[in-house]
Motif scaffolding. Structure first.
Motif, mmCIF file in Angstrom:
data_model
loop_
_atom_site.group_PDB
_atom_site.id
_atom_site.type_symbol
_atom_site.label_atom_id
_atom_site.label_comp_id
_atom_site.label_asym_id
_atom_site.label_seq_id
_atom_site.Cartn_x
_atom_site.Cartn_y
_atom_site.Cartn_z
ATOM 1 N N SER A 47 0.862 -1.185 0.000
ATOM 2 C CA SER A 47 0.000 0.000 0.000
ATOM 3 C C SER A 47 0.896 1.232 0.000
ATOM 4 N N PRO A 48 0.865 2.038 -1.059
ATOM 5 C CA PRO A 48 1.696 3.239 -1.100
ATOM 6 C C PRO A 48 1.352 4.239 0.016
ATOM 7 N N SER A 49 0.091 4.262 0.439
ATOM 8 C CA SER A 49 -0.315 5.257 1.437
ATOM 9 C C SER A 49 0.049 4.868 2.871
ATOM 10 N N THR A 50 0.055 3.561 3.166
ATOM 11 C CA THR A 50 0.298 3.137 4.548
ATOM 12 C C THR A 50 1.584 2.344 4.733
ATOM 13 N N GLY A 51 2.143 1.809 3.651
ATOM 14 C CA GLY A 51 3.321 0.954 3.763
ATOM 15 C C GLY A 51 2.983 -0.473 4.143
ATOM 16 N N ALA A 71 18.527 -2.095 -5.456
ATOM 17 C CA ALA A 71 17.716 -1.420 -6.474
ATOM 18 C C ALA A 71 17.106 -0.111 -5.976
ATOM 19 N N ALA A 72 17.226 0.157 -4.692
ATOM 20 C CA ALA A 72 16.613 1.358 -4.114
ATOM 21 C C ALA A 72 17.226 2.628 -4.686
ATOM 22 N N THR A 73 16.377 3.609 -4.942
ATOM 23 C CA THR A 73 16.852 4.918 -5.408
ATOM 24 C C THR A 73 16.964 5.903 -4.242
ATOM 25 N N GLY A 74 16.251 5.611 -3.166
ATOM 26 C CA GLY A 74 16.312 6.463 -1.982
ATOM 27 C C GLY A 74 17.329 5.941 -0.980
ATOM 28 N N ARG A 75 17.545 6.724 0.071
ATOM 29 C CA ARG A 75 18.526 6.369 1.090
ATOM 30 C C ARG A 75 17.937 5.441 2.143
ATOM 31 N N ASN A 76 18.819 4.627 2.714
ATOM 32 C CA ASN A 76 18.505 3.760 3.841
ATOM 33 C C ASN A 76 17.282 2.862 3.607
ATOM 34 N N PRO A 77 17.284 2.051 2.554
ATOM 35 C CA PRO A 77 16.132 1.174 2.309
ATOM 36 C C PRO A 77 16.034 0.080 3.369
ATOM 37 N N GLN A 78 14.827 -0.188 3.783
ATOM 38 C CA GLN A 78 14.552 -1.239 4.763
ATOM 39 C C GLN A 78 13.633 -2.281 4.117
ATOM 40 N N ILE A 79 13.907 -3.536 4.357
ATOM 41 C CA ILE A 79 13.068 -4.607 3.820
ATOM 42 C C ILE A 79 11.730 -4.549 4.544
ATOM 43 N N LYS A 80 10.663 -4.440 3.761
ATOM 44 C CA LYS A 80 9.301 -4.420 4.317
ATOM 45 C C LYS A 80 8.661 -5.799 4.278
ATOM 46 N N GLU A 81 9.025 -6.597 3.280
ATOM 47 C CA GLU A 81 8.483 -7.960 3.166
ATOM 48 C C GLU A 81 9.429 -8.790 2.325
ATOM 49 N N SER A 82 9.555 -10.052 2.711
ATOM 50 C CA SER A 82 10.400 -10.989 1.986
ATOM 51 C C SER A 82 9.803 -12.375 2.154
ATOM 52 N N VAL A 83 9.643 -13.090 1.051
ATOM 53 C CA VAL A 83 9.000 -14.410 1.107
ATOM 54 C C VAL A 83 9.526 -15.290 -0.026
ATOM 55 N N VAL A 107 10.518 -6.739 -1.040
ATOM 56 C CA VAL A 107 10.280 -5.328 -1.302
ATOM 57 C C VAL A 107 10.916 -4.523 -0.180
ATOM 58 N N ALA A 108 11.494 -3.401 -0.561
ATOM 59 C CA ALA A 108 12.130 -2.503 0.407
ATOM 60 C C ALA A 108 11.546 -1.106 0.224
ATOM 61 N N GLN A 109 11.565 -0.339 1.306
ATOM 62 C CA GLN A 109 11.117 1.045 1.239
ATOM 63 C C GLN A 109 12.231 1.923 1.792
ATOM 64 N N ALA A 110 12.569 2.956 1.034
ATOM 65 C CA ALA A 110 13.609 3.895 1.448
ATOM 66 C C ALA A 110 13.009 4.996 2.313
ATOM 67 N N ARG A 111 13.872 5.753 2.934
ATOM 68 C CA ARG A 111 13.455 6.832 3.831
ATOM 69 C C ARG A 111 12.539 7.849 3.141
ATOM 70 N N ASP A 112 12.754 8.082 1.847
ATOM 71 C CA ASP A 112 11.934 9.058 1.103
ATOM 72 C C ASP A 112 10.584 8.483 0.662
ATOM 73 N N GLY A 113 10.303 7.225 1.025
ATOM 74 C CA GLY A 113 9.030 6.591 0.673
ATOM 75 C C GLY A 113 9.049 5.795 -0.615
ATOM 76 N N SER A 114 10.144 5.835 -1.345
ATOM 77 C CA SER A 114 10.225 5.069 -2.596
ATOM 78 C C SER A 114 10.382 3.578 -2.285
ATOM 79 N N TRP A 115 9.882 2.775 -3.220
ATOM 80 C CA TRP A 115 9.898 1.324 -3.072
ATOM 81 C C TRP A 115 10.842 0.702 -4.091
ATOM 82 N N SER A 116 11.406 -0.435 -3.746
ATOM 83 C CA SER A 116 12.236 -1.190 -4.686
ATOM 84 C C SER A 116 11.963 -2.677 -4.460
ATOM 85 N N ILE A 117 12.288 -3.465 -5.469
ATOM 86 C CA ILE A 117 12.014 -4.907 -5.421
ATOM 87 C C ILE A 117 13.262 -5.710 -5.753
ATOM 88 N N GLY A 118 13.246 -6.974 -5.364
ATOM 89 C CA GLY A 118 14.331 -7.886 -5.715
ATOM 90 C C GLY A 118 13.833 -9.319 -5.747
#
Length: 128
Positions: A43-47, A113-125, A87-98
């Protein structure tokens, strides 16, 4: 050495050999594993994230990912077959996948693949 020629025995042996070869090619190995699909939605609005794994089709895996995300704006970030996704989300709210053969490989690719700084993994399966 005795030749079979056109004998009934020769025709039966040839028929059995041809049948065995055709069955091996058509059916494949007895232990062949079917493809298992997975997907991750976000969800782009809630993460919020959701996922589906070990489905026989891409569509079923994606539907499960959206349903488990439980937000009205959830959308599929990625799908994968017989492997892992992250999927990862960077500090600026951008998402990246792997995608990768292991969870750690998928996580590393999502972060890389993140374009923003400090990406954190939000989900991995992974599929089984």
């Amino acid at each position: 050495m005795k030749k079979f020629g056109n004998s009934v025995l020769a025709r039966v042996a040839l028929s059995a050999a041809v049948t065995a070869a055709v069955l091996t090619v058509v059916a494949g190995p007895a232990n062949a594993k079917s493809d298992e699909w997975g997907a991750i939605a976000y969800s782009p609005s809630t993460g919020e994230t959701g996922w589906g794994r070990n489905y026989s089709t891409k569509q079923r895996a994606e539907r499960a990912a959206i349903e488990t995300c439980k937000k009205s704006d959830c959308k599929v970030a990625l799908n994968f077959v017989n492997k892992c996704g992250a999927v990862a989300q960077a500090r600026d709210g951008s998402w990246s996948i792997g995608r990768g053969s292991t969870k750690s490989a998928a996580n590393a690719k999502a972060k890389a693949a993140a374009t923003g700084r400090n990406p954190q993994i939000k989900e991995s399966v992974c599929t089984d």
